[in-house]
Design an enzyme around this catalytic site. Structure first.
Site, short mmCIF file in Angstrom:
data_model
loop_
_atom_site.label_atom_id
_atom_site.label_comp_id
_atom_site.label_asym_id
_atom_site.label_seq_id
_atom_site.Cartn_x
_atom_site.Cartn_y
_atom_site.Cartn_z
CG HIS A 199 0.65 4.88 -7.19
ND1 HIS A 199 1.39 6.02 -7.35
CD2 HIS A 199 1.18 4.24 -6.11
CE1 HIS A 199 2.34 6.08 -6.41
NE2 HIS A 199 2.21 4.99 -5.65
CG LEU B 247 -1.98 -1.04 1.37
CD1 LEU B 247 -2.72 -0.88 2.69
CD2 LEU B 247 -2.96 -0.97 0.20
CG ASP B 248 0.20 4.26 -2.83
OD1 ASP B 248 0.96 3.40 -3.31
OD2 ASP B 248 -0.71 4.81 -3.48
CG MET B 249 3.86 7.19 3.74
SD MET B 249 5.10 8.49 3.70
CE MET B 249 6.55 7.54 3.30
#
Length: 230
Positions: A184, A101-103
């Site tokens: 993303h 997962l993205d930050m």
């Protein structure tokens, strides 16, 4: 990790018995007698019990973590805090995320040291579903349901995304179910239809629904592990 937890895990005893062994001076770390169960072990510390080395026997491990914002899913990043901050397990650095997962994205992350198992989750050919809860900045139109189901052309890519199920909750909130994991992807899908993702939360992977509080983790059950192999 804590010395008493290490002893309990590797000797197959309770935490209270581990602490009794410590107080009885049965345990050394790097040759020094340690009595405190709260003593924090480093990865390369040598632990003995009754003069016998404790050599960890590592079975394959599987965890779910509720990832907060501000942490990266890489397990080795010199510039950012990683999700291993939350994992109190022996040799936690051997774990990896089965689908990152993205930050700034929260929610379900699966951690394991079983590469074949994680491949079943991340490989597009296995069609493992991921469900996200999405908040956007512009109102959502019902016509987007059909648009997402037909596949979306992402910027810089030749092939449309695989059909995705969009469930509009209200003007600014939706659930999105996808079966692939491009870079993303969720954010880019909404950007492709002229919208912007304000917040993103992963609620489910396969049949596994997130059920621990933010910043907490737990081991997967045998049935949960096997559910990704069928």
């Amino acid at each position: 990790m804590r010395l008493d937890k290490f002893l309990a895990h590797h000797l197959g005893i309770s935490r209270s018995l581990a602490n009794k062994a410590l107080k009885a001076e049965m345990v050394t770390v790097n040759g020094q007698i340690i009595k405190a169960g709260a003593y924090q072990l480093a990865n390369d510390d040598k632990v003995t019990y009754r003069d016998n080395d404790i050599i960890p026997v590592m079975e394959k491990r599987y965890f779910m973590l509720h990832k907060p914002q501000g942490y990266v899913c890489s397990t080795d990043d010199p510039d950012h805090a990683t999700i291993l901050y939350f994992i109190d397990e022996p040799m936690a650095e051997k774990l990896h995320a089965a689908g990152r997962l993205d930050m700034d994205t929260t929610g379900l992350v699966l951690l394991t040291d079983d590469g074949q198992w994680s491949h079943r989750i991340t490989s597009p050919k296995h069609h493992c579903q991921k469900e996200y809860h999405v908040t956007v900045t512009a109102p959502l139109d019902e016509s987007l349901v059909a648009t997402f189901a037909a596949g979306i052309q992402l910027k810089g890519e030749k092939q449309l995304t695989k059909p995705a199920k969009l469930i509009i909750v209200d003007e600014y909130h939706a659930q999105l179910i996808i079966s692939e994991g491009r870079y993303h992807q969720v954010k880019r899908m909404f950007a492709a239809v002229g919208n912007h993702v304000q917040s993103l939360h992963r609620h489910r992977i396969g049949n596994l629904i997130l059920d621990v509080d933010e910043g907490e983790y737990r081991r997967l059950t045998e049935n949960e592990i096997k559910s990704f192999l069928s």
